[in-house]
Design a protein around this motif. Structure first.
Motif, PDB file in Angstrom:
ATOM      1  N   GLN A   1       0.856  -1.200   0.000  1.00  0.00           N
ATOM      2  CA  GLN A   1       0.000   0.000   0.000  1.00  0.00           C
ATOM      3  C   GLN A   1       0.885   1.241   0.000  1.00  0.00           C
ATOM      4  O   GLN A   1       1.692   1.440   0.885  1.00  0.00           O
ATOM      5  N   VAL A   2       0.706   2.052  -0.997  1.00  0.00           N
ATOM      6  CA  VAL A   2       1.507   3.265  -1.112  1.00  0.00           C
ATOM      7  C   VAL A   2       0.950   4.340  -0.188  1.00  0.00           C
ATOM      8  O   VAL A   2      -0.259   4.572  -0.138  1.00  0.00           O
ATOM      9  N   GLN A   3       1.841   4.977   0.537  1.00  0.00           N
ATOM     10  CA  GLN A   3       1.447   6.099   1.392  1.00  0.00           C
ATOM     11  C   GLN A   3       2.417   7.243   1.206  1.00  0.00           C
ATOM     12  O   GLN A   3       3.638   7.047   1.228  1.00  0.00           O
ATOM     13  N   LEU A   4       1.855   8.426   1.031  1.00  0.00           N
ATOM     14  CA  LEU A   4       2.640   9.661   1.014  1.00  0.00           C
ATOM     15  C   LEU A   4       2.094  10.529   2.145  1.00  0.00           C
ATOM     16  O   LEU A   4       0.893  10.820   2.165  1.00  0.00           O
ATOM     17  N   VAL A   5       2.953  10.907   3.056  1.00  0.00           N
ATOM     18  CA  VAL A   5       2.522  11.669   4.225  1.00  0.00           C
ATOM     19  C   VAL A   5       3.286  12.983   4.285  1.00  0.00           C
ATOM     20  O   VAL A   5       4.510  12.987   4.468  1.00  0.00           O
ATOM     21  N   GLU A   6       2.535  14.069   4.138  1.00  0.00           N
ATOM     22  CA  GLU A   6       3.155  15.389   4.208  1.00  0.00           C
ATOM     23  C   GLU A   6       3.191  15.890   5.645  1.00  0.00           C
ATOM     24  O   GLU A   6       2.318  15.550   6.454  1.00  0.00           O
ATOM     25  N   SER A   7       4.178  16.706   5.928  1.00  0.00           N
ATOM     26  CA  SER A   7       4.276  17.345   7.238  1.00  0.00           C
ATOM     27  C   SER A   7       5.018  18.668   7.082  1.00  0.00           C
ATOM     28  O   SER A   7       5.632  18.917   6.042  1.00  0.00           O
ATOM     29  N   GLY A   8       4.934  19.495   8.123  1.00  0.00           N
ATOM     30  CA  GLY A   8       5.691  20.737   8.121  1.00  0.00           C
ATOM     31  C   GLY A   8       4.878  21.985   7.871  1.00  0.00           C
ATOM     32  O   GLY A   8       5.411  23.099   7.942  1.00  0.00           O
ATOM     33  N   GLY A   9       3.601  21.821   7.569  1.00  0.00           N
ATOM     34  CA  GLY A   9       2.780  22.998   7.351  1.00  0.00           C
ATOM     35  C   GLY A   9       2.519  23.730   8.650  1.00  0.00           C
ATOM     36  O   GLY A   9       2.856  23.248   9.738  1.00  0.00           O
ATOM     37  N   GLY A  10       1.901  24.898   8.532  1.00  0.00           N
ATOM     38  CA  GLY A  10       1.578  25.664   9.719  1.00  0.00           C
ATOM     39  C   GLY A  10       1.190  27.080   9.398  1.00  0.00           C
ATOM     40  O   GLY A  10       1.019  27.438   8.230  1.00  0.00           O
ATOM     41  N   LEU A  11       1.066  27.872  10.451  1.00  0.00           N
ATOM     42  CA  LEU A  11       0.717  29.291  10.329  1.00  0.00           C
ATOM     43  C   LEU A  11       1.989  30.117  10.515  1.00  0.00           C
ATOM     44  O   LEU A  11       2.653  30.007  11.557  1.00  0.00           O
ATOM     45  N   VAL A  12       2.313  30.920   9.521  1.00  0.00           N
ATOM     46  CA  VAL A  12       3.501  31.767   9.583  1.00  0.00           C
ATOM     47  C   VAL A  12       3.146  33.170   9.116  1.00  0.00           C
ATOM     48  O   VAL A  12       2.061  33.395   8.584  1.00  0.00           O
ATOM     49  N   GLN A  13       4.079  34.086   9.299  1.00  0.00           N
ATOM     50  CA  GLN A  13       3.880  35.447   8.828  1.00  0.00           C
ATOM     51  C   GLN A  13       4.559  35.646   7.465  1.00  0.00           C
ATOM     52  O   GLN A  13       5.481  34.895   7.117  1.00  0.00           O
ATOM     53  N   ALA A  14       4.112  36.642   6.764  1.00  0.00           N
ATOM     54  CA  ALA A  14       4.717  36.959   5.472  1.00  0.00           C
ATOM     55  C   ALA A  14       6.215  37.192   5.657  1.00  0.00           C
ATOM     56  O   ALA A  14       6.635  37.846   6.611  1.00  0.00           O
ATOM     57  N   GLY A  15       6.989  36.617   4.743  1.00  0.00           N
ATOM     58  CA  GLY A  15       8.435  36.723   4.820  1.00  0.00           C
ATOM     59  C   GLY A  15       9.114  35.570   5.519  1.00  0.00           C
ATOM     60  O   GLY A  15      10.338  35.395   5.412  1.00  0.00           O
ATOM     61  N   ASP A  16       8.341  34.772   6.225  1.00  0.00           N
ATOM     62  CA  ASP A  16       8.892  33.620   6.941  1.00  0.00           C
ATOM     63  C   ASP A  16       9.174  32.467   5.987  1.00  0.00           C
ATOM     64  O   ASP A  16       8.834  32.514   4.794  1.00  0.00           O
ATOM     65  N   SER A  17       9.755  31.408   6.539  1.00  0.00           N
ATOM     66  CA  SER A  17      10.086  30.203   5.775  1.00  0.00           C
ATOM     67  C   SER A  17       9.419  28.985   6.397  1.00  0.00           C
ATOM     68  O   SER A  17       9.113  28.970   7.599  1.00  0.00           O
ATOM     69  N   LEU A  18       9.223  27.988   5.570  1.00  0.00           N
ATOM     70  CA  LEU A  18       8.717  26.692   6.019  1.00  0.00           C
ATOM     71  C   LEU A  18       9.399  25.600   5.209  1.00  0.00           C
ATOM     72  O   LEU A  18       9.793  25.826   4.061  1.00  0.00           O
ATOM     73  N   ARG A  19       9.501  24.442   5.827  1.00  0.00           N
ATOM     74  CA  ARG A  19      10.007  23.279   5.118  1.00  0.00           C
ATOM     75  C   ARG A  19       8.956  22.191   5.177  1.00  0.00           C
ATOM     76  O   ARG A  19       8.619  21.708   6.271  1.00  0.00           O
ATOM     77  N   LEU A  20       8.447  21.813   4.027  1.00  0.00           N
ATOM     78  CA  LEU A  20       7.481  20.731   3.942  1.00  0.00           C
ATOM     79  C   LEU A  20       8.212  19.440   3.599  1.00  0.00           C
ATOM     80  O   LEU A  20       9.101  19.434   2.748  1.00  0.00           O
ATOM     81  N   SER A  21       7.805  18.371   4.250  1.00  0.00           N
ATOM     82  CA  SER A  21       8.394  17.054   3.977  1.00  0.00           C
ATOM     83  C   SER A  21       7.318  16.087   3.523  1.00  0.00           C
ATOM     84  O   SER A  21       6.165  16.182   3.944  1.00  0.00           O
ATOM     85  N   CYS A  22       7.729  15.155   2.688  1.00  0.00           N
ATOM     86  CA  CYS A  22       6.839  14.099   2.204  1.00  0.00           C
ATOM     87  C   CYS A  22       7.541  12.776   2.445  1.00  0.00           C
ATOM     88  O   CYS A  22       8.585  12.512   1.843  1.00  0.00           O
ATOM     89  N   ALA A  23       6.977  11.978   3.332  1.00  0.00           N
ATOM     90  CA  ALA A  23       7.535  10.665   3.627  1.00  0.00           C
ATOM     91  C   ALA A  23       6.766   9.621   2.839  1.00  0.00           C
ATOM     92  O   ALA A  23       5.534   9.544   2.939  1.00  0.00           O
ATOM     93  N   ALA A  24       7.489   8.839   2.051  1.00  0.00           N
ATOM     94  CA  ALA A  24       6.855   7.860   1.179  1.00  0.00           C
ATOM     95  C   ALA A  24       7.136   6.441   1.646  1.00  0.00           C
ATOM     96  O   ALA A  24       8.230   6.142   2.140  1.00  0.00           O
ATOM     97  N   SER A  25       6.143   5.581   1.478  1.00  0.00           N
ATOM     98  CA  SER A  25       6.306   4.163   1.791  1.00  0.00           C
ATOM     99  C   SER A  25       5.450   3.347   0.843  1.00  0.00           C
ATOM    100  O   SER A  25       4.509   3.869   0.233  1.00  0.00           O
ATOM    101  N   GLY A  26       5.805   2.059   0.704  1.00  0.00           N
ATOM    102  CA  GLY A  26       5.022   1.178  -0.146  1.00  0.00           C
ATOM    103  C   GLY A  26       5.356   1.270  -1.615  1.00  0.00           C
ATOM    104  O   GLY A  26       4.659   0.672  -2.454  1.00  0.00           O
TER     105      GLY A  26
END
Length: 124
Positions: free
Chosen positions: A1-26
């Motif tokens: 069973q293929v799974q893609l799980v995203e993480s790292g989102g959130g609430l930030v202010q303009a000009g800020d940075s975020l790192r989104l990750s995608c963990a894959a399995s299957g």
């Protein structure tokens, strides 16, 4: 069973940075191209960035304007989207997707598997 799980989102202010990750399995991670798409409320899902199976080829939407960087780690089975200089217009649910097509693509139709998404909200 293929799974893609995203993480790292959130609430930030303009000009800020975020790192989104995608963990894959299957799936055999290193044989898939990966892409990031996003969907804002009331809008169509749109392409953000893609990376080839080897990591040697990347593709970005014009609106990224050098602010985002896509990468992958074939030893950890993860794909990452680094987002800098975030703007309120970047507010959306961000989705990770995997494609077995011969070449990387910005078209959602060519992606075989999708994650559930992670919310990114950028306040002004």
């Amino acid at each position: 069973q293929v799974q893609l799980v995203e993480s790292g989102g959130g609430l930030v202010q303009a000009g800020d940075s975020l790192r989104l990750s995608c963990a894959a399995s299957g799936l055999t991670f290193s044989t898939y191209h990966f892409g990031w798409f996003r969907q804002a409320p009331g809008k169509e899902r749109e392409f953000v960035a893609a990376i080839s199976w080897s990591g040697s080829i990347t593709k970005y939407a014009d609106f990224v304007k050098g602010r985002f960087t896509i990468s992958r780690d074939n030893t950890e089975n993860t794909a990452t989207l680094h987002m800098n200089s975030l703007e309120p217009e970047d507010t959306a649910v961000y989705y990770c997707a995997a494609s077995r097509r011969a070449f990387i693509s910005d078209a959602a139709v060519w992606y075989n598997y999708w994650g559930q998404g992670t919310q990114v909200t950028v306040s002004s």
